[in-house]
Design a protein around this motif. Sequence first.
Motif, mmCIF file in Angstrom:
data_model
loop_
_atom_site.group_PDB
_atom_site.id
_atom_site.type_symbol
_atom_site.label_atom_id
_atom_site.label_comp_id
_atom_site.label_asym_id
_atom_site.label_seq_id
_atom_site.Cartn_x
_atom_site.Cartn_y
_atom_site.Cartn_z
ATOM 1 N N CYS A 75 0.845 -1.304 -0.076
ATOM 2 C CA CYS A 75 0.034 0.018 -0.082
ATOM 3 C C CYS A 75 0.936 1.344 0.010
ATOM 4 O O CYS A 75 1.895 1.447 0.472
ATOM 5 N N GLU A 76 0.441 2.186 -0.724
ATOM 6 C CA GLU A 76 0.979 3.624 -0.778
ATOM 7 C C GLU A 76 0.004 4.723 -0.254
ATOM 8 O O GLU A 76 -1.122 4.685 -0.446
ATOM 9 N N VAL A 82 -3.930 14.145 0.599
ATOM 10 C CA VAL A 82 -3.725 13.634 2.375
ATOM 11 C C VAL A 82 -5.106 12.740 2.546
ATOM 12 O O VAL A 82 -6.203 12.944 2.399
ATOM 13 N N GLY A 83 -4.501 11.410 3.190
ATOM 14 C CA GLY A 83 -5.261 10.552 3.191
ATOM 15 C C GLY A 83 -5.872 9.428 2.489
ATOM 16 O O GLY A 83 -6.634 8.494 2.704
ATOM 17 N N ASP A 84 -5.456 9.680 1.017
ATOM 18 C CA ASP A 84 -5.848 8.709 0.140
ATOM 19 C C ASP A 84 -4.916 7.414 0.222
ATOM 20 O O ASP A 84 -3.757 7.628 0.951
ATOM 21 N N GLU A 85 -5.237 6.289 -0.467
ATOM 22 C CA GLU A 85 -4.343 5.025 -0.070
ATOM 23 C C GLU A 85 -4.615 4.222 -1.489
ATOM 24 O O GLU A 85 -5.911 4.004 -1.700
ATOM 25 N N ALA A 86 -3.720 3.549 -1.882
ATOM 26 C CA ALA A 86 -3.604 2.735 -3.185
ATOM 27 C C ALA A 86 -3.019 1.492 -2.492
ATOM 28 O O ALA A 86 -1.917 1.478 -2.056
ATOM 29 N N ILE A 121 -5.028 -10.708 -8.462
ATOM 30 C CA ILE A 121 -4.420 -9.544 -8.088
ATOM 31 C C ILE A 121 -5.394 -8.704 -7.861
ATOM 32 O O ILE A 121 -6.268 -8.324 -8.983
ATOM 33 N N LYS A 122 -5.846 -7.981 -6.695
ATOM 34 C CA LYS A 122 -6.912 -6.807 -6.436
ATOM 35 C C LYS A 122 -6.239 -5.563 -6.069
ATOM 36 O O LYS A 122 -5.334 -5.428 -5.401
ATOM 37 N N ALA A 123 -6.615 -4.479 -7.093
ATOM 38 C CA ALA A 123 -6.240 -3.090 -6.705
ATOM 39 C C ALA A 123 -7.347 -2.295 -6.182
ATOM 40 O O ALA A 123 -8.347 -2.443 -6.663
ATOM 41 N N THR A 124 -6.866 -1.636 -5.095
ATOM 42 C CA THR A 124 -7.812 -0.833 -4.360
ATOM 43 C C THR A 124 -7.189 0.780 -4.292
ATOM 44 O O THR A 124 -6.240 0.873 -4.114
ATOM 45 N N TYR A 125 -8.362 1.481 -4.279
ATOM 46 C CA TYR A 125 -7.930 2.941 -4.155
ATOM 47 C C TYR A 125 -9.064 3.622 -3.161
ATOM 48 O O TYR A 125 -10.371 3.394 -3.611
#
Length: 183
Positions: A75-76, A82-86, A121-125
């Motif tokens: 995760c990044e 500010v506060g987002d995450e991928a 593989i699963k990507a989330t944002y």
Amino acid sequence: MNRYILAALAFAALPATAHAQAYVQVHGGFDSVSVGGESEEGVAYGAAVGYEFPLSENMFAGLEAGYDDSSTKACESDLFVVGDEACLKTGRDLSAVVRLGTNLGARSQLYVLGGYTNARIKATYTDGVDSESEGANGDGFRLGAGYKMSFSDNLYGKIEYRYSNYESDFSRHNALVGLGVSF
């Protein structure tokens, strides 16, 4: 549907000797996943079913189908706001492999394996309010080697190394220990 019928017929055609054995096992261990040259580590865990039969006094062959999963995740945060995450997370991994090996003694075996694997593989944002996710499957091949030790007529343990290579520069290394029952 036809491929399931063909698989059932192939299993039925396997030699039915006194030493042929079906088995079920659980396994777990180290998982290292590489995507585009970046790698993350986690814990792999899963189960497999298979059928093993003798080719000669010291050689054997087998077929195995497996289901695996993993805790591997990267995760990044704070990418765009500010506060987002991928995050990128591994999902289920299905496999069908052939094993070929030799008996080292009455209770131990050394083997190599090779076959097909399909991983998800699963990507989330998440931007703090909304969340989006998308998954994709990757087909590939699996190669490996292992050592199996029987503790009794029906209970065994194993250690195994596996390398899997999928589409889009995605690969994984596993170092596993397992426990199984033959019948």
